[in-house]
Scaffold this motif. Structure first.
Motif, PDB file in Angstrom:
ATOM      1  N   PRO A 112       0.881  -1.267  -0.084  1.00  0.00           N
ATOM      2  CA  PRO A 112       0.143   0.060   0.048  1.00  0.00           C
ATOM      3  C   PRO A 112       0.828   1.216   0.086  1.00  0.00           C
ATOM      4  N   SER A 113       0.443   2.483  -0.938  1.00  0.00           N
ATOM      5  CA  SER A 113       1.132   3.558  -0.958  1.00  0.00           C
ATOM      6  C   SER A 113       0.541   4.605   0.105  1.00  0.00           C
ATOM      7  N   LEU A 114       1.240   4.818   0.981  1.00  0.00           N
ATOM      8  CA  LEU A 114       0.880   5.848   2.010  1.00  0.00           C
ATOM      9  C   LEU A 114       0.253   7.366   1.495  1.00  0.00           C
ATOM     10  N   LEU A 115       1.107   7.468   0.353  1.00  0.00           N
ATOM     11  CA  LEU A 115       0.631   8.742  -0.246  1.00  0.00           C
ATOM     12  C   LEU A 115      -0.887   8.906  -0.335  1.00  0.00           C
ATOM     13  N   SER A 116      -1.761   7.977  -0.378  1.00  0.00           N
ATOM     14  CA  SER A 116      -3.263   7.759  -0.645  1.00  0.00           C
ATOM     15  C   SER A 116      -3.959   7.757   0.618  1.00  0.00           C
ATOM     16  N   ALA A 117      -3.166   7.640   1.797  1.00  0.00           N
ATOM     17  CA  ALA A 117      -3.696   7.525   2.961  1.00  0.00           C
ATOM     18  C   ALA A 117      -4.156   8.902   3.568  1.00  0.00           C
ATOM     19  N   SER A 152      -1.164   9.972  -6.946  1.00  0.00           N
ATOM     20  CA  SER A 152      -2.107   9.006  -6.883  1.00  0.00           C
ATOM     21  C   SER A 152      -3.389   9.184  -7.703  1.00  0.00           C
ATOM     22  N   GLY A 153      -4.060   7.981  -7.922  1.00  0.00           N
ATOM     23  CA  GLY A 153      -5.370   8.058  -8.475  1.00  0.00           C
ATOM     24  C   GLY A 153      -5.431   8.277  -9.964  1.00  0.00           C
ATOM     25  N   GLN A 154      -4.374   8.169 -10.676  1.00  0.00           N
ATOM     26  CA  GLN A 154      -4.416   8.163 -11.952  1.00  0.00           C
ATOM     27  C   GLN A 154      -4.876   6.795 -12.729  1.00  0.00           C
TER      28      GLN A 154
HETATM   29  C1  DX5 Z   1       2.814   8.128  -8.107  1.00  0.00           C
HETATM   30  C2  DX5 Z   1       3.306   7.354  -6.916  1.00  0.00           C
HETATM   31  C3  DX5 Z   1       2.373   6.050  -6.521  1.00  0.00           C
HETATM   32  C4  DX5 Z   1       0.999   6.485  -5.990  1.00  0.00           C
HETATM   33  C5  DX5 Z   1       0.219   5.200  -6.457  1.00  0.00           C
HETATM   34  O1  DX5 Z   1       3.624   9.062  -8.537  1.00  0.00           O
HETATM   35  O2  DX5 Z   1       4.627   6.867  -7.481  1.00  0.00           O
HETATM   36  O3  DX5 Z   1       3.012   5.438  -5.759  1.00  0.00           O
HETATM   37  O4  DX5 Z   1       0.981   6.790  -4.727  1.00  0.00           O
HETATM   38  O5  DX5 Z   1      -0.876   5.758  -6.401  1.00  0.00           O
HETATM   39  P1  DX5 Z   1      -2.478   4.951  -7.116  1.00  0.00           P
HETATM   40  O6  DX5 Z   1      -2.203   3.612  -6.822  1.00  0.00           O
HETATM   41  O7  DX5 Z   1      -3.514   5.667  -6.632  1.00  0.00           O
HETATM   42  O8  DX5 Z   1      -2.039   5.226  -8.539  1.00  0.00           O
END
Ligand code: DX5
Ligand code: ZN
Length: 228
Positions: free
Chosen positions: A12-17, A149-151
């Motif tokens: 899981p990428s914490l950027l989306s948390a 995120s979210g693309q």
């Molecule tokens: C984008 C980041 C990704 C991002 C992924 O530049 O490298 O790690 O957080 O987010 P999702 O899964 O929503 O595309």
């Protein structure tokens, strides 16, 4: 028929948390069976966005024992690898487009006693990473333009996943091929079939629904019926 089952891991990428409740996000993802956490570092130069630095990595390190995969979307990452290793990163992933001498970065990161990954933007050809395959622990194939995120997933990168996996196999390397950007149960499956072993998932884990159910759907997508 493969003789062994290749491990496939969800990060899981914490950027989306929710940044105001990272501890809660970490707990929920651990309870849902996450295998690692992915932390996206952005400098406003290599990508048109800013995120966080070593202090946040240190704070996350204090909350989990899972491996921390640090994705350095920054210019000249060599300047900061020591700081991110000290902060608790287990794998430091840098962009081949951001350094003139990537082999030197690989040496520097390994010298710090941590793993190293080489990342490619969607338009960067496989050939850029080929000379490093015998010495990296991970090849990260971006399936969106880095920065947010979210693309939407770019399926055109799947041949690069396949090329990386087969070249690593030919070398006898167990390095991961990681896929990052727009990974959902629908897109993770063709990525797994192409040979990805490490799945970075941001919005598909944290942007809606229950974190454990989201992770379960991703787990099924990368295992059930996918030849290893
Ligand atoms: C984008 C980041 C990704 C991002 C992924 O530049 O490298 O790690 O957080 O987010 P999702 O899964 O929503 O595309
Ligand atoms: Zn990332």
């Amino acid at each position: 028929m493969a003789l062994s089952v290749r491990a496939r891991r969800l990060a899981p990428s914490l950027l989306s948390a929710d940044f105001a409740d990272l501890a809660g996000a970490i707990r929920a993802a651990e309870a849902g069976g996450a295998d690692a956490f992915h932390l996206d570092v952005m400098d406003g130069h290599f990508v048109p966005n800013l995120s966080f630095g070593p202090d946040l990595v240190r704070a996350v390190r204090a909350r989990t024992r899972l491996p921390l995969d640090i994705h350095l979307m920054i210019e000249r990452p060599a300047r900061y690898v020591a700081a991110f290793a000290k902060a608790g990163g287990d794998t430091l992933v840098f962009h081949l487009e951001a350094e003139d001498d990537p082999a030197e970065v690989v040496r520097a990161v390994h010298g710090l006693g941590v793993k190293v990954g080489a990342a490619l933007k969607p338009a960067t050809p496989f050939e850029r990473v080929a000379p490093l395959l015998d010495r990296v622990d991970q090849v990260l194939v971006m399936s969106v333009e880095p920065g947010f995120s979210g693309q939407r997933f770019i399926p055109g990168v799947l041949p690069k996943v396949r090329a990386a996996r087969s070249a690593l196999d030919a070398l006898g390397s167990a390095a991961d091929v990681s896929i990052d950007g727009g990974v959902t149960p629908e897109t993770a499956r063709p990525a797994a079939e192409a040979g990805a072993t490490f799945f970075v998932c941001g919005n598909s884990v944290f942007a809606g629904g229950r974190v454990d159910e989201n992770l379960l759907a991703l787990r099924r997508a990368v295992t059930v019926g996918v030849p290893s």
